[in-house]
Design an enzyme around this catalytic site. Sequence first.
Site, mmCIF file in Angstrom:
data_model
loop_
_atom_site.group_PDB
_atom_site.id
_atom_site.type_symbol
_atom_site.label_atom_id
_atom_site.label_comp_id
_atom_site.label_asym_id
_atom_site.label_seq_id
_atom_site.Cartn_x
_atom_site.Cartn_y
_atom_site.Cartn_z
ATOM 1 N N GLY A 11 0.792 -1.227 0.000
ATOM 2 C CA GLY A 11 0.000 0.000 0.000
ATOM 3 C C GLY A 11 0.825 1.278 0.000
ATOM 4 O O GLY A 11 0.518 2.223 -0.738
ATOM 5 N N ASN A 12 1.906 1.316 0.820
ATOM 6 C CA ASN A 12 2.655 2.583 0.940
ATOM 7 C C ASN A 12 3.429 2.938 -0.319
ATOM 8 O O ASN A 12 3.958 4.035 -0.449
ATOM 9 C CB ASN A 12 3.565 2.572 2.173
ATOM 10 N N LYS A 128 -11.538 -9.069 3.541
ATOM 11 C CA LYS A 128 -10.534 -8.182 2.935
ATOM 12 C C LYS A 128 -10.882 -6.721 3.232
ATOM 13 O O LYS A 128 -11.897 -6.204 2.759
ATOM 14 C CB LYS A 128 -10.531 -8.417 1.423
ATOM 15 N N LYS A 212 -3.668 -9.086 -3.283
ATOM 16 C CA LYS A 212 -2.635 -8.962 -4.333
ATOM 17 C C LYS A 212 -1.410 -9.841 -4.058
ATOM 18 O O LYS A 212 -0.700 -10.221 -4.990
ATOM 19 C CB LYS A 212 -2.222 -7.509 -4.550
ATOM 20 N N LYS A 274 0.873 -12.200 3.526
ATOM 21 C CA LYS A 274 2.163 -12.146 2.812
ATOM 22 C C LYS A 274 2.958 -13.432 3.067
ATOM 23 O O LYS A 274 3.517 -14.016 2.152
ATOM 24 C CB LYS A 274 2.988 -10.937 3.277
#
Length: 313
Positions: A11-12, A128, A212, A274
């Site tokens: 995201g960042n 999510k 993702k 992740k």
Amino acid sequence: MPKKIVVALGGNAILTDIPTAEAQKESLRQTSEHLVSFVKEGHQIMITHGNGPQVGNLLLQHAAADSEKNPAFPLDSLVAMTQGSIGFWMQNALREALIAHNIEKPVVSLVTQVQVDENDPAFENPSKPIGPFLSEEEAKVEMKKGNGTFIEDAGRGWRKVVPSPKPKSILEYPIVESLTDNGVITIAAGGGGIPVIASEEGFTGIEAVIDKDFAAAKLAELVGADYLIILTGVDNVYVNWNKPDQKKLTDVTVDELKEYIKQNQFAPGSMLPKVEAAIEFVENAKDGKAIITSLENAGKLFDGNGDVTTVIK
Ligand SMILES: Nc1ncnc2c1ncn2[C@@H]1O[C@H](COP(=O)(O)OP(=O)(O)O)[C@@H](O)[C@H]1O
Ligand SMILES: NC(=O)OP(=O)(O)O
């Protein structure tokens, strides 16, 4: 030795505090500087990115405008729209960065559909987080109004949650493979890919947002990548995260990670997906490794200086 790499961008890398288009384009310019280091070293990269904040904001915009003349679109179409807008920004940012480094390489973002199972239990259990962070009070008001389910997201505030089925296949992966083999940097499966299910007509969109990191792991497996590199906000995965005795993981095996998962070492909705995506790729790939680290470490992963988390069989 050049490597075939799928990079999953956190995201960042796109959205920091300011959700304007201009601010996101600026973040992507900075992100692209880091991504260029892979290309400088001669590696072939494919890029997957998130869309949680963006697709949630778009959903709110559509809900606010909803009328007979201007109807809200279903979530799968909104995912496609964010794939397009973020791909557009990223493709241009990356091209500018390559030119600045005197590298001539084509960049493209590909509308990518990801097949899911309509019976995936995720459809019964939205998990999510998307869109803006709310306070607990604001989230409870939204739920009372019938605006969906909201949960507390890894200590960062409350967010709307939507179904997030696991990717089964990526329809356009042979095209991604062929573009990559022809020297094109391909942005694919953005926002986790547009969720579709097999139907009589071929494929039909279904309302969900795919993670993702799982989409990137599936893409890496299907194209036979050497590395899945998940770039996020931390240099390493930790056990006892945020505690006085936290310990960083550097080289770690799939079995060790599975044991840590059993001990609830990784927060659901942030580090857990992740780690699970990294495990999935390393288990399914012939000879692939996964790395989880920060964007800033992108330039020093293969030269022995990168003190990063590498997942091996
Ligand atoms: N065990 C852990 N080790 C390292 N970071 C963790 C751990 N548990 C949670 N985190 C947090 O998870 C974040 C990554 O998740 P998130 O920000 O949701 O990902 P993304 O970069 O895809 O947006 C890290 O930046 C860190 O703040
Ligand atoms: N689709 C997806 O996983 O987005 P985020 O990484 O932004 O949550």
